[in-house]
Design an enzyme around this catalytic site. Sequence first.
Site, PDB file in Angstrom:
ATOM      1  CE1 TYR A 172     -73.076  -8.782 -16.031  1.00  0.00           C
ATOM      2  CE2 TYR A 172     -71.945  -6.692 -16.396  1.00  0.00           C
ATOM      3  CZ  TYR A 172     -72.037  -7.909 -15.746  1.00  0.00           C
ATOM      4  OH  TYR A 172     -71.086  -8.258 -14.814  1.00  0.00           O
ATOM      5  CB  SER A 177     -84.486   6.021 -34.106  1.00  0.00           C
ATOM      6  OG  SER A 177     -84.706   5.688 -35.455  1.00  0.00           O
ATOM      7  CG  ASP A 211     -40.687 -31.541 -37.489  1.00  0.00           C
ATOM      8  OD1 ASP A 211     -40.846 -32.628 -38.090  1.00  0.00           O
ATOM      9  OD2 ASP A 211     -39.562 -31.121 -37.152  1.00  0.00           O
ATOM     10  N   GLY A 227     -32.023 -38.398 -30.246  1.00  0.00           N
ATOM     11  CA  GLY A 227     -32.095 -38.765 -31.644  1.00  0.00           C
ATOM     12  C   GLY A 227     -33.323 -39.578 -32.002  1.00  0.00           C
ATOM     13  CG  HIS A 251     -79.596   1.861 -40.001  1.00  0.00           C
ATOM     14  ND1 HIS A 251     -78.986   1.938 -41.226  1.00  0.00           N
ATOM     15  CD2 HIS A 251     -80.929   1.868 -40.240  1.00  0.00           C
ATOM     16  CE1 HIS A 251     -79.916   1.996 -42.171  1.00  0.00           C
ATOM     17  NE2 HIS A 251     -81.099   1.948 -41.596  1.00  0.00           N
ATOM     18  CD  GLU A 278     -26.765 -38.029 -43.112  1.00  0.00           C
ATOM     19  OE1 GLU A 278     -27.118 -36.829 -43.213  1.00  0.00           O
ATOM     20  OE2 GLU A 278     -27.582 -38.965 -43.001  1.00  0.00           O
ATOM     21  CG  LEU A 297     -40.286 -39.619 -34.683  1.00  0.00           C
ATOM     22  CD1 LEU A 297     -39.005 -39.515 -35.504  1.00  0.00           C
ATOM     23  CD2 LEU A 297     -40.112 -40.609 -33.547  1.00  0.00           C
ATOM     24  CB  ALA A 298     -44.520 -35.173 -31.066  1.00  0.00           C
TER      25      ALA A 298
END
Length: 471
Positions: free
Chosen positions: A392, A410, A112, A87, A368, A164, A7-8
Site C-alpha cells: 500500500y 529474514s 419467527d 393480529g 513465521h 385458550e 407472517l413477518a
Amino acid sequence: MVAVAILAAGRGTRMKSDLPKVLHQLGSCTLVKRVIKSCVSIQPSKIMVIVGYRGGLVQKSLLDNNNNIDNDNTPTLEFVEQTEQLGTGHAIQQLLPYLKDFSEELLVLNGDVPLLRPETIKQLIDTHQQNKNSATILTANLPNPKGYGRIFCNTNNFVTQIVEERDCTAAQTKNHRVNAGVYCFNWPALANILPKLKADNDQQEYYLTDVVPLLDPVMAVDVNDYQEIFGINNRKHLAKAHEILQVRVKDDWMEAGVTLIDPDSITIDDTVLLQQDVIVEPQTHIRGSSIIGSGSRIGPGSLIENSHIGKNTSVLYSVISDSMVADNTRIGPYAHLRGDSQVGSHCRIGNFVELKKATVGDRSNAAHLSYLGDATLGEKVNIGAGTITANYDGVKKHKTKIGDRSKTGSNSVLVAPVTLGEDVTVAAGSVVTKNVEDDSLVIGRARQAVKKGWRLKQSDESKKEENKSSP
C-alpha cells in the site's frame, strides 16, 4: 400448487431492538430467511412475505440475500404490507387482493418460527390434500404447554375445539396438545370466511384461529419433534433456538462420520459441508458456506468462514475467511487467511502469518511472522521469518509476484509493485524496490561496518566529560 404466506410484520418489542424480530440472525441466516428455506422443497407457486414494522428493511434484506436461498426452486418473493398490526387474521386478510383468482392451498408460516423441517411441512400439506380438508393445523404435544391454547380432536384427528389457556377447565389443562401456529388452508374456503372475522377480544385484534370453527373439515397433524415449533420472542429464546439447531446439526454430522472432540464447545452452521473423517477440535467454529475435506483436522481454537479446506489439511489456532486451502497443508498456529487467499497443496503457513488476497503455490512455505498481501507466490517458494510485502502506497494497493523456488531472507521487505523471477534469493534484511531477474541474489541493505575498539573510545570520552564536570 401451494402458495406460501409468511407472517413477518411484527416488531418484536421483547427483543429490545430497533431491528425487526424476523431479521435477527440464527446461525448463518435471519429468522425469516430460515422459514423461507424450509418451504422451498415443496416448490410453492408463490411466496408472499407479509411485512409491517420496517418493512422496507425486511424486503431489502431478503432481496439482497435471495441468491443464497435456492434459485432453482424459489419463486420471486412478493411482499404484502400490513400497515397496522391488528393480529394474524388481519395479516391474512391483506392477501385477499393478491389471491383473487387463486383456487389452491395456502400455507401459513410464522417468520419467527425458524426450526421447522421441510419434511414436517410436506407432511402437513400431504395430509391436507389427501383428506381434502378446509384447514389442517400443525400441532405439538408439549411437556410443558403453559401459555398455549389447547387443541381438542376426535379419534380421527379432526379438530373439535380450540380453547385458550385462560378459558380451560382443570380437566382441559391436562391436554398437552397445542396449536403450532402453522396452517394449510383451502384458499377459496378461507377467503369466504376472512371478511367475517371480528376483533371481539381484549386486544382488539383479528385472530386467525377464529376461522377454525367456521371451516369444515379441520384436521390436526402432530409434529414429530416439538422443538420444531419453538418460536422466538426474546433474546433468551434466540439463544435456545441456537442451542437446538446446533444439537441437530452436530448430531447429523457425527452420524455421517465426522468426529467432534468436544461438541458443546464447537459451533457449525447448517450451511457447512463436512466430509467423512474430518476431526473438529474444541473451541472451533465453522461458518457460512465452508467445506472441509476428508481427513482434515480443524482446531482447536479456530474459525473457518466461507472457506474451502482440502483433504488431510490441519488448521491450528487460526482464522480463515473467504479463502481456499488445498490438500495436505498445515495452517497455524495463529495464522490469518482472508480476502480470497488461495494456498496450494503441501504448504505450510505458520506462526503469525497473515495472507490477504494472496496466492501461494504448491510446496511453498511462510513459516513465521510474515504479511503477504496482494501477492502471488509460485511453487516451492520459501518466505523467511519477518518478510513483508509492502503493498500500500497510501493511495492504492500494488501486487508482488515471486517466481518458483525463490526464497527471501529474514526481515525482508518487498515494496510493491515488484516481481522476483524464478530461483531468486533475497538476502536477509533487504528492502527490494525493483524487479529481480531469474537466478539472482539481491541484497538491498547498508553494508555492515565494524569499528574496532569503539566501546573503549566511548568509555574514555565519557570519563573525560565526568572529570570536567567534577568540582
